[in-house]
Design a protein around this motif. Structure first.
Motif, PDB file in Angstrom:
ATOM      1  N   LEU A 370      -0.303  -2.576  10.430  1.00 36.35           N
ATOM      2  CA  LEU A 370       0.532  -3.055   9.336  1.00 36.35           C
ATOM      3  C   LEU A 370       2.011  -3.023   9.723  1.00 36.35           C
ATOM      4  N   PRO A 371       2.739  -4.124   9.527  1.00 33.31           N
ATOM      5  CA  PRO A 371       4.179  -4.115   9.795  1.00 33.31           C
ATOM      6  C   PRO A 371       4.909  -3.166   8.841  1.00 33.31           C
ATOM      7  N   GLU A 372       6.154  -2.879   9.143  1.00 34.02           N
ATOM      8  CA  GLU A 372       6.983  -2.051   8.263  1.00 34.02           C
ATOM      9  C   GLU A 372       7.257  -2.815   6.968  1.00 34.02           C
ATOM     10  N   PRO A 373       7.479  -2.092   5.853  1.00 31.22           N
ATOM     11  CA  PRO A 373       7.800  -2.777   4.594  1.00 31.22           C
ATOM     12  C   PRO A 373       9.024  -3.671   4.762  1.00 31.22           C
ATOM     13  N   PRO A 374       8.967  -4.879   4.244  1.00 32.29           N
ATOM     14  CA  PRO A 374      10.086  -5.822   4.401  1.00 32.29           C
ATOM     15  C   PRO A 374      11.236  -5.473   3.450  1.00 32.29           C
ATOM     16  N   ASP A 431       5.576 -19.854  15.430  1.00 33.54           N
ATOM     17  CA  ASP A 431       7.011 -19.827  15.735  1.00 33.54           C
ATOM     18  C   ASP A 431       7.466 -18.375  15.861  1.00 33.54           C
ATOM     19  N   LYS A 432       7.715 -17.915  17.098  1.00 32.26           N
ATOM     20  CA  LYS A 432       8.075 -16.518  17.327  1.00 32.26           C
ATOM     21  C   LYS A 432       9.372 -16.128  16.639  1.00 32.26           C
ATOM     22  N   SER A 433      10.257 -17.107  16.382  1.00 30.27           N
ATOM     23  CA  SER A 433      11.522 -16.779  15.717  1.00 30.27           C
ATOM     24  C   SER A 433      11.310 -16.413  14.245  1.00 30.27           C
ATOM     25  N   ARG A 434      10.117 -16.646  13.738  1.00 26.86           N
ATOM     26  CA  ARG A 434       9.807 -16.331  12.329  1.00 26.86           C
ATOM     27  C   ARG A 434       8.938 -15.070  12.216  1.00 26.86           C
ATOM     28  N   ALA A 435       9.013 -14.210  13.236  1.00 27.56           N
ATOM     29  CA  ALA A 435       8.174 -13.007  13.268  1.00 27.56           C
ATOM     30  C   ALA A 435       8.406 -12.111  12.051  1.00 27.56           C
ATOM     31  N   SER A 436       9.669 -11.918  11.663  1.00 29.13           N
ATOM     32  CA  SER A 436       9.954 -11.049  10.517  1.00 29.13           C
ATOM     33  C   SER A 436       9.427 -11.661   9.223  1.00 29.13           C
ATOM     34  N   GLU A 437       9.453 -12.990   9.151  1.00 28.30           N
ATOM     35  CA  GLU A 437       8.909 -13.666   7.977  1.00 28.30           C
ATOM     36  C   GLU A 437       7.407 -13.452   7.884  1.00 28.30           C
ATOM     37  N   LEU A 438       6.722 -13.539   9.040  1.00 29.32           N
ATOM     38  CA  LEU A 438       5.283 -13.285   9.060  1.00 29.32           C
ATOM     39  C   LEU A 438       4.986 -11.833   8.702  1.00 29.32           C
ATOM     40  N   ASP A 439       5.813 -10.908   9.213  1.00 32.86           N
ATOM     41  CA  ASP A 439       5.629  -9.487   8.877  1.00 32.86           C
ATOM     42  C   ASP A 439       5.687  -9.272   7.366  1.00 32.86           C
ATOM     43  N   ASN A 444       3.102  -7.851   2.360  1.00 31.71           N
ATOM     44  CA  ASN A 444       2.932  -8.106   0.927  1.00 31.71           C
ATOM     45  C   ASN A 444       1.471  -8.351   0.567  1.00 31.71           C
ATOM     46  N   LEU A 445       0.761  -9.059   1.436  1.00 38.40           N
ATOM     47  CA  LEU A 445      -0.663  -9.302   1.186  1.00 38.40           C
ATOM     48  C   LEU A 445      -1.469  -8.012   1.281  1.00 38.40           C
ATOM     49  N   ALA A 446      -1.199  -7.227   2.309  1.00 35.70           N
ATOM     50  CA  ALA A 446      -1.952  -5.983   2.497  1.00 35.70           C
ATOM     51  C   ALA A 446      -1.690  -4.996   1.360  1.00 35.70           C
ATOM     52  N   GLU A 447      -0.435  -4.881   0.949  1.00 36.59           N
ATOM     53  CA  GLU A 447      -0.103  -3.948  -0.123  1.00 36.59           C
ATOM     54  C   GLU A 447      -0.699  -4.405  -1.452  1.00 36.59           C
ATOM     55  N   THR A 448      -0.756  -5.702  -1.681  1.00 33.23           N
ATOM     56  CA  THR A 448      -1.412  -6.217  -2.884  1.00 33.23           C
ATOM     57  C   THR A 448      -2.904  -5.906  -2.852  1.00 33.23           C
ATOM     58  N   GLY A 486       4.484  -0.672  -2.718  1.00 28.71           N
ATOM     59  CA  GLY A 486       5.168  -0.234  -1.509  1.00 28.71           C
ATOM     60  C   GLY A 486       4.787   1.136  -1.010  1.00 28.71           C
ATOM     61  N   ALA A 487       3.682   1.680  -1.489  1.00 30.09           N
ATOM     62  CA  ALA A 487       3.298   3.037  -1.095  1.00 30.09           C
ATOM     63  C   ALA A 487       2.625   3.098   0.272  1.00 30.09           C
ATOM     64  N   MET A 488       2.146   1.961   0.792  1.00 27.36           N
ATOM     65  CA  MET A 488       1.456   1.993   2.082  1.00 27.36           C
ATOM     66  C   MET A 488       2.488   1.902   3.219  1.00 27.36           C
ATOM     67  N   PRO A 489       2.506   2.865   4.115  1.00 29.29           N
ATOM     68  CA  PRO A 489       3.519   2.880   5.177  1.00 29.29           C
ATOM     69  C   PRO A 489       3.210   1.898   6.303  1.00 29.29           C
ATOM     70  N   GLY A 490       4.272   1.396   6.931  1.00 28.96           N
ATOM     71  CA  GLY A 490       4.095   0.592   8.129  1.00 28.96           C
ATOM     72  C   GLY A 490       3.426   1.414   9.213  1.00 28.96           C
ATOM     73  N   GLY A 491       2.700   0.737  10.065  1.00 29.09           N
ATOM     74  CA  GLY A 491       1.977   1.435  11.122  1.00 29.09           C
ATOM     75  C   GLY A 491       0.548   1.781  10.754  1.00 29.09           C
ATOM     76  N   THR A 492       0.176   1.598   9.472  1.00 29.73           N
ATOM     77  CA  THR A 492      -1.195   1.854   9.048  1.00 29.73           C
ATOM     78  C   THR A 492      -2.138   0.890   9.766  1.00 29.73           C
ATOM     79  N   ARG A 493      -3.227   1.437  10.295  1.00 36.36           N
ATOM     80  CA  ARG A 493      -4.193   0.587  10.993  1.00 36.36           C
ATOM     81  C   ARG A 493      -5.151  -0.017   9.972  1.00 36.36           C
ATOM     82  N   ILE A 494      -5.304  -1.329  10.065  1.00 36.29           N
ATOM     83  CA  ILE A 494      -6.152  -2.078   9.133  1.00 36.29           C
ATOM     84  C   ILE A 494      -7.397  -2.560   9.879  1.00 36.29           C
TER      85      ILE A 494
END
Length: 508
Positions: A370-374, A431-439, A444-448, A486-494
């Protein structure tokens, strides 16, 4: 100390095995208990069985068994059913238990000592299947107004409870608008009081299978008086150890079927008032489950076995269907077709597919991590929707509107599914330049998913536990703070996993 929450089902009469109508009440109570635990309440959830009375005595005799042997055998069917249906009750009481019997006798004696029980003669009408006394004015074509079967004339010496003395107290209690819900039931009971309350016969001279009255071993305590006492005997109100009673009484809610409202909202509060014991907070009388418009019952031959449905479709889909389909408090018609439709479309396509799509994309694009919270603005849509859903769900659960609570949860699920379609993460990933957007999209999907799964856990506990395990959460009931965005921390393995609800075809 967390706030306590004590809820009960009726104790079910063991004249036969449980049917889907019994399961409906018990699953609703279980959903409420699990939700309150999720919110951090100190929950006590009681269910059980009612084993005394003339009807059980007749069935046992017909089978060539003693009543105790018969009830010992059939009670196992009830406890097994609740295990299969994932019922998380904290206690299961039987009215043949010594802990219950001795306390019922103590309650009877206290009412006798304070003058609200007296010796008299009963002459009138009695319905054996319902174990209910009726006035002639209440009969319908000389039949029981509840089950529509013929009644019998009874004349014998009984002990009576002075129910008539409590008319004013009961009118004030019911008229307050909070004690009995829904309003339909409250108005019905107020009309009963207005028509005049007769004193209630609370013993039987001709029924051997029951608890003996303290002053007369030749009389047994009326089965309804006996049964109502379970709500306090299970807590030890008249036992040496009263710690549970002191901790949990009064009950926060008695869930009952509408056909037994009269006992729970007239006789029971009057008994408690006479004893000087606090009256429960609420009684909620739900509607009947019907089949083609007829009430489900063994006598009509239209009862459905919940264990068969659970074996066919799964316990979680069955639980979900009943809570989603019905407006709790109203009658509703059971449908196999609707059960399958909700399983395939809502649990399978909406919820299950969201979980699978999200975990698959996390696996493919971020190696299952899981990426870090945006930034806050990137999650505002979901955070605001989650806050509103949590408030809506609390309101609906407090009013026992389980279907509407599920609608609020589905709002989050629908939002997440729509977000996938709108953002097209597979396009962003190119598009690698949109990596943060994908994160941001993936977080948001995982936390939902996590939040929706927690909120669904009271309804579909086994599936929810499996789903939460994919997010590295071992506990279905985490701390209250986890019910926040927002309770799920980044780095969580899914973990990706398999579909939670494979598609099924309708079976007769």
């Amino acid at each position: 100390m967390p706030a306590k929450f004590y809820l009960t089902t009726p104790i079910y009469y063991v004249n036969d095995v449980p049917h889907l109508g019994h399961a409906y009440t018990t699953i609703a109570a279980d959903v409420l208990a699990r939700y309150r635990r999720l919110k951090g309440n100190d929950v006590r959830f009681l269910t059980g069985v009612d084993e005394h009375g003339q009807k059980v005595e007749k069935i046992a005799n017909a089978k060539g068994m003693t009543p105790q042997a018969y009830t010992d055998e059939i009670v196992q069917r009830w406890t097994h059913a609740w295990t299969v249906l994932e019922i998380s009750n904290d206690d299961f009481i039987r009215t043949t238990e010594k802990r219950h019997e001795t306390q019922v006798q103590a309650i009877f004696q206290r009412l006798l000592d304070n003058g609200d029980v007296y010796d008299g003669e009963y002459s009138g009408w009695y319905c054996i299947p319902c174990e209910t006394f009726w006035l002639e004015t209440q009969l319908e074509n000389k039949c029981c107004p509840d089950c529509k079967r013929p009644v019998e004339t009874v004349k014998e010496r009984n002990y009576f409870f002075r129910l008539s003395r409590f008319s004013d107290m009961l009118t004030a209690l019911l008229g307050g608008g909070k004690f009995l819900q829904p309003e339909r039931s409250m108005n019905e009971m107020l009309r009963v009081i207005e028509s005049g309350l007769a004193d209630q016969s609370i013993s039987r001279q001709t029924v051997a299978w029951g608890i003996q009255t303290p002053p007369d071993p030749n009389q047994t305590i009326y089965v309804w008086f006996d049964a109502l006492c379970n709500y306090v005997t299970a807590l030890g109100m008249c036992a040496l150890d009263k710690s549970l009673f002191e901790r949990y009484w009064p009950a926060d809610v008695h869930l009952v079927g509408k056909e037994i409202t009269r006992f729970h909202t007239l006789l029971w509060p009057a008994m408690l008032n006479s004893l000087g014991v606090e009256i429960p907070g609420r009684v909620f009388a739900h509607g009947w489950m019907t089949i083609n418009g007829q009430k489900m019952s063994k006598s009509l031959g239209n009862a459905i076995d919940p264990l068969h449905l659970a074996a066919t479709y799964g316990a979680d889909p069955l639980r979900f269907y009943m809570m989603r389909e019905a407006t709790f408090g109203q009658d509703w018609d059971f449908s196999h077709k609707s059960l399958v439709s909700r399983l395939n479309n809502e649990l399978g396509n909406d919820f299950g597919n969201l979980l699978l799509r999200t975990s698959t994309m996390l696996d493919k694009y971020r190696g299952g991590v899981l990426p870090e919270p945006p930034p806050a603005d990137s999650s505002a849509l979901f955070r605001d929707a989650a806050r509103k859903a949590l408030d809506d769900i609390e309101t609906q659960m407090d009013q026992f509107q389980f279907s509407r609570a599920l609608e609020a949860i589905w709002g989050l699920i629908t939002l997440a599914n729509r977000h996938i379609d709108d953002t097209k993460p597979w396009t962003i990933a190119k598009d690698k330049s949109r990596a943060s957007e994908l994160d941001a999209v993936l977080y948001n999907l995982a936390e939902t998913n996590r939040l929706a799964t927690l909120l669904l856990s009271p309804f579909i506990p086994t599936a929810a536990k499996s789903a939460l395990g994919r997010f590295g959460l071992e506990e279905v009931h985490p701390a209250k703070t986890a019910l926040e965005w927002g309770a799920m921390p980044g780095g969580t393995r899914i973990e990706k996993g398999v579909p939670l609800f494979p598609r099924v075809e309708e079976k007769e």
